[in-house]
Design an enzyme around this catalytic site. Structure first.
Site, PDB file in Angstrom:
ATOM      1  N   LYS B  78       0.854  -1.196   0.000  1.00 17.38           N
ATOM      2  CA  LYS B  78       0.000   0.000   0.000  1.00 17.38           C
ATOM      3  C   LYS B  78       0.888   1.243   0.000  1.00 17.38           C
ATOM      4  O   LYS B  78       1.891   1.286   0.720  1.00 17.38           O
ATOM      5  CB  LYS B  78      -0.889  -0.040   1.241  1.00 17.38           C
ATOM      6  CG  LYS B  78      -1.919   1.072   1.338  1.00 17.38           C
ATOM      7  CD  LYS B  78      -2.741   0.898   2.620  1.00 17.38           C
ATOM      8  CE  LYS B  78      -3.841   1.935   2.746  1.00 17.38           C
ATOM      9  NZ  LYS B  78      -4.619   1.757   3.997  1.00 17.38           N
ATOM     10  N   SER B 153      -9.564   1.676   3.330  1.00 21.27           N
ATOM     11  CA  SER B 153      -8.746   2.454   2.426  1.00 21.27           C
ATOM     12  C   SER B 153      -7.737   1.611   1.644  1.00 21.27           C
ATOM     13  O   SER B 153      -7.206   2.081   0.650  1.00 21.27           O
ATOM     14  CB  SER B 153      -7.975   3.535   3.208  1.00 21.27           C
ATOM     15  OG  SER B 153      -7.093   2.921   4.135  1.00 21.27           O
ATOM     16  N   SER B 177      -9.526  -0.717   7.557  1.00 25.86           N
ATOM     17  CA  SER B 177      -9.008  -0.555   6.191  1.00 25.86           C
ATOM     18  C   SER B 177      -8.289  -1.754   5.595  1.00 25.86           C
ATOM     19  O   SER B 177      -7.954  -1.746   4.407  1.00 25.86           O
ATOM     20  CB  SER B 177      -8.080   0.661   6.122  1.00 25.86           C
ATOM     21  OG  SER B 177      -8.835   1.842   6.179  1.00 25.86           O
TER      22      SER B 177
END
Lengths: 94, 489
Positions: B78, B153, B177
Site C-alpha cells: 500500500k 482504504s 481498512s
C-alpha cells in the site's frame, strides 16, 4: 450541536486551510450532521472513567542518550521544494 | 487466470525454492496479469517493472536461499508505507513527488526475506476513506463487479490480490481498512494486534489506531507474511518486545475448532445487516459449530458508541499528524505566495483532498478549547469502556465472530457525497482498533442478491493472532472458496 459558518472559518484558520465560500457553507452543514451524530455519546455517563489514549502499555520508552547519525543531510533535503544544500528555505517571515 | 498467478503464496514460494519455476517466470506472470487487469481495476499507483525483471534474473542466477521464506515471491505494498527512493504518495497530490530516503521497517523485512516488491497500491488519500474513491489519482474498482468499490482504504491492495496481480499485499488498518476491503473483494486480510508489527515508515494517520498487516488469498499465506513482518523495532516505541510465535507452524496444530468457545456479540448480529450478508455469516457460524466450536452469545454494551468515539479520536490524531504537510520539508508547495502563512494555507488547500481537509478540520475542532472535554476526552473514556467490553467478552469465549460490514461492496458514487453515511459503513470494524486487538477477515461466500463477496471477521485477545489464523484456516477449509472474480472474465 450546530456548527456555524463562522466556526468553520475559524477552524480552517487554525488548521491552516483556506476555504472558498461554497466550501465553508458545505462543511458547516456536514460538520453539523457529523457532530450531531457524535453527540449521541452524551447519552452515556462516563463520570470517573479513565480515558484510554493508546492501547499500548509502553508508549514512553527510554534509550541511552547517545547521538546517532542515521541520515545524510543531502538525503533529508532532497525532497524539499526549496533548499540550498544546507537548509530548508521558506518565504520571508521578517 | 494463468496457472502461476492462481496459486497460493505458500505453494509458489515452495515451487521457487525447489526450482520448479523460475523467479522470472513468476514475475512475468504477475506483470502479464497486471497488464490485463489494471486498466479495469486501478489497483496500482506505481509499478516497478524493469527493476523487478532485473532482480528476478539476478535471483535466478544466484539460486534460492533457504533462509529467505519469501524468496522470489512478487508482492505489492500500500502506498502509505515508505519505500526507499521510490514513490510513496499516500494517494495524495501533496506527496506526488515524494521519494523517502528510508525504508519502512516492514518493507525492509520483506525485502530481506526475498520478496520482490512489484509496486505500490492505490488507496484513499492518507488512508482516509472506505471505498478508495478518495484517491487523488484514480478510483480503484472491485474485480467482482467493476461498478462497485473495492472498499478502503486499502482498496488497491484488496483488488490487486483478488485479481491475481501479486501473491500478497501489505495493507494498513486504522478503522477497518484491511478487513473491509478484504471482505468486499473476497480475500483474507489480517489486522494484527497494535504493537505486533513495526509502524516505522508507515505514514501516520491515527497513531494510536494504525496497524499494518497482510492481505492474501488464504490464512496460511497471511501467517507466512506475518512471520516475516512481526516483531519489536527500536525505531517504533509502540512495537512490543515480545516473542513472535511461528504462525505458520501454529496452523498445523489445529484441524478443527473443538474446545473453542466462539462468542457472537449480540449487538453486532442484530443491527441493519443485509439479508444476503446475514445468510452468509450465519452459515459460517454453522460451519464453526460443525467444526466443534461451542457457540455462545456475548455482550458488547458500548458497541453503539464505537463509530462516534472512533471518528473523534482518528480525526483528532489526523489533525496533529497532518500538520507536517506544510510545503517546507517535502511534497508540494504553492510557490506563488511571498508570505509564510499564506504559503502554508495555499499549499495545504491545493495539496490535500476534500475528505482529508474535512477530517483535519473536525479533528482541530474536537481538540480546540471548550470542546476538548466534551468530545476528545469523552471519546477516550468510551474507548476505555469498549476495550473493557472486549476484555469481558473474552472471559466467556476464546474468539469473537462478527460480520465485517453490514452489506456487500456498494456502488461507486453511492456514498461519496454523504461523509456521515460513509463513516457509518464502518460500524463493525472500528471498535477493534480502539481496543487494539487482532482481527481477520475470512471470505465466506457470495451474496445471493448481489453476487459479491461476503466476509466474516474473527477477533481474538491481544497477541493471539495464531488463534485467529488457526480458526480462519478451519473455516476456509470447510468452505468451497469463491472462485475467480467475475468482473474480470
Amino acid at each position: 450541536m450546530k456548527i456555524t459558518r463562522e466556526q468553520v472559518a475559524r477552524i480552517a484558520d487554525l488548521a491552516r486551510l483556506e476555504l472558498k465560500e461554497e466550501k465553508i457553507e458545505k462543511f458547516a452543514l456536514q460538520f453539523s450532521q457529523i457532530i450531531g451524530y457524535m453527540d449521541k455519546m452524551n447519552s452515556l455517563d462516563t463520570t470517573g472513567v479513565e480515558p484510554l489514549y493508546s492501547p499500548s502499555d509502553n508508549t514512553s520508552v527510554m534509550r541511552e542518550d547517545v547521538a546517532g547519525n542515521n541520515f545524510r543531510r543531502e538525503d533529508l533535503l532532497s525532497n524539499a521544494p526549496v533548499q540550498d544544500g544546507q537548509y530548508f528555505i521558506v518565504p520571508k517571515i521578517l | 487466470m494463468n496457472d502461476i498467478v492462481e496459486k497460493s503464496l505458500l505453494e509458489t514460494s515452495r515451487s521457487l525454492r525447489e526450482r520448479q519455476v523460475k523467479v522470472i517466470e513468476v514475475v512475468e506472470a504477475c506483470l502479464d496479469r497486471i497488464e490485463k487487469t489494471e486498466p479495469k481495476i486501478n489497483a496500482l499507483l506505481h509499478l516497478d517493472r524493469e527493476s523487478c525483471l532485473a532482480r528476478a534474473q539476478e535471483m535466478d542466477r544466484s539460486g534460492p536461499d533457504p533462509e529467505k521464506p519469501l524468496w522470489g515471491v512478487p508482492i505489492t505494498i500500500k502506498d502509505v508505507l515508505c519505500t526507499k527512493d521510490s514513490p510513496t504518495t499516500c494517494g495524495s497530490k501533496i506527496l506526488e513527488n515524494f521519494r523517502p530516503c528510508y525504508e519502512a521497517t516492514l518493507v525492509k523485512k520483506l525485502k530481506d526475506a526475498g520478496a520482490i516488491i512489484l509496486g505500490k497500491n492505490n488507496m484513499d488519500e492518507f488512508a482516509m476513506g472506505s471505498s478508495t474513491e478518495n484517491s487523488a489519482y484514480k478510483i480503484a474498482r472491485n474485480p467482482w463487479n467493476l461498478d462497485h468499490v473495492p472498499g478502503g482504504s486499502s482498496g488497491g491492495s484488496a483488488a490487486g490480490v483478488a485479481a491475481g496481480q501479486c501473491f500478497a499485499s501489505i495493507g494498513t488498518d486504522t478503522g477497518g481498512s484491511i478487513r473491509q476491503p478484504a471482505s468486499f473483494c473476497g480475500i483474507t486480510g489480517l489486522k494484527p494486534t497494535y504493537g505486533r508489527v513495526s509502524r516505522f515508515g508507515l505514514v501516520a494517520f491515527g497513531s494510536s489506531l494504525d496497524q499494518a498487516g497482510p492481505m492474501t488469498r488464504s490464512a496460511a499465506d497471511c501467517a507466512l507474511i506475518l512471520n516475516v513482518i512481526s516483531g519489536h523495532d527500536p525505531d517504533d516505541s509502540t512495537s512490543v518486545p515480545r516473542l513472535v510465535p511461528d504462525f505458520l507452524a501454529a496452523l498445523a496444530e489445529r484441524k478443527d475448532l473443538k474446545g473453542l468457545r466462539i462468542g457472537l456479540p449480540r449487538q453486532y448480529w442484530e443491527e441493519g445487516i443485509s439479508p444476503e450478508t446475514m445468510e452468509c455469516c450465519q452459515s459460517a457460524v454453522n460451519l464453526a459449530r460443525d467444526a466443534g466450536a461451542d457457540i455462545v452469545e456475548v455482550d458488547m454494551p458500548h458497541a453503539q458508541f464505537g463509530i462516534a468515539a472512533y471518528y473523534i479520536i482518528c480525526m483528532a490524531e489526523a489533525s496533529s499528524n497532518l500538520a507536517r504537510y506544510d510545503g517546507v520539508k517535502y511534497g508540494f508547495r504553492d510557490k506563488s505566495r511571498a508570505d509564510l502563512l499564506e504559503m502554508y494555507r495555499e499549499t495545504r488547500s491545493q495539496g490535500l483532498g476534500e475528505e482529508v481537509q474535512r477530517r483535519i478540520m473536525m479533528g482541530t475542532f474536537v481538540l480546540s478549547t471548550g470542546y476538548y472535554d466534551a468530545y476528545y476526552k469523552k471519546a477516550a473514556q468510551i474507548r476505555r469502556l469498549i476495550q473493557q467490553d472486549y476484555v469481558q467478552a473474552f472471559e466467556s469465549c476464546d474468539l469473537v465472530l462478527a460480520p465485517v460490514t453490514p452489506s456487500t461492496a456498494f456502488k461507486i458514487g453511492e456514498n461519496i457525497d454523504d461523509p456521515l453515511q460513509m463513516y457509518l459503513t464502518d460500524i463493525f470494524t472500528t471498535s477493534l482498533n480502539l481496543a487494539g486487538m487482532p482481527g481477520m477477515t475470512v471470505p465466506v461466500g457470495l451474496g445471493k442478491d448481489t453476487g459479491l463477496p461476503v466476509g466474516i471477521q474473527l477477533i481474538a485477545p491481544a497477541f493471539e493472532e495464531a488463534l485467529v489464523l488457526q480458526a480462519g484456516q478451519v473455516l476456509e477449509n470447510a468452505l468451497p472458496g469463491l472462485g475467480t472474480p467475475k468482473g474480470l472474465s
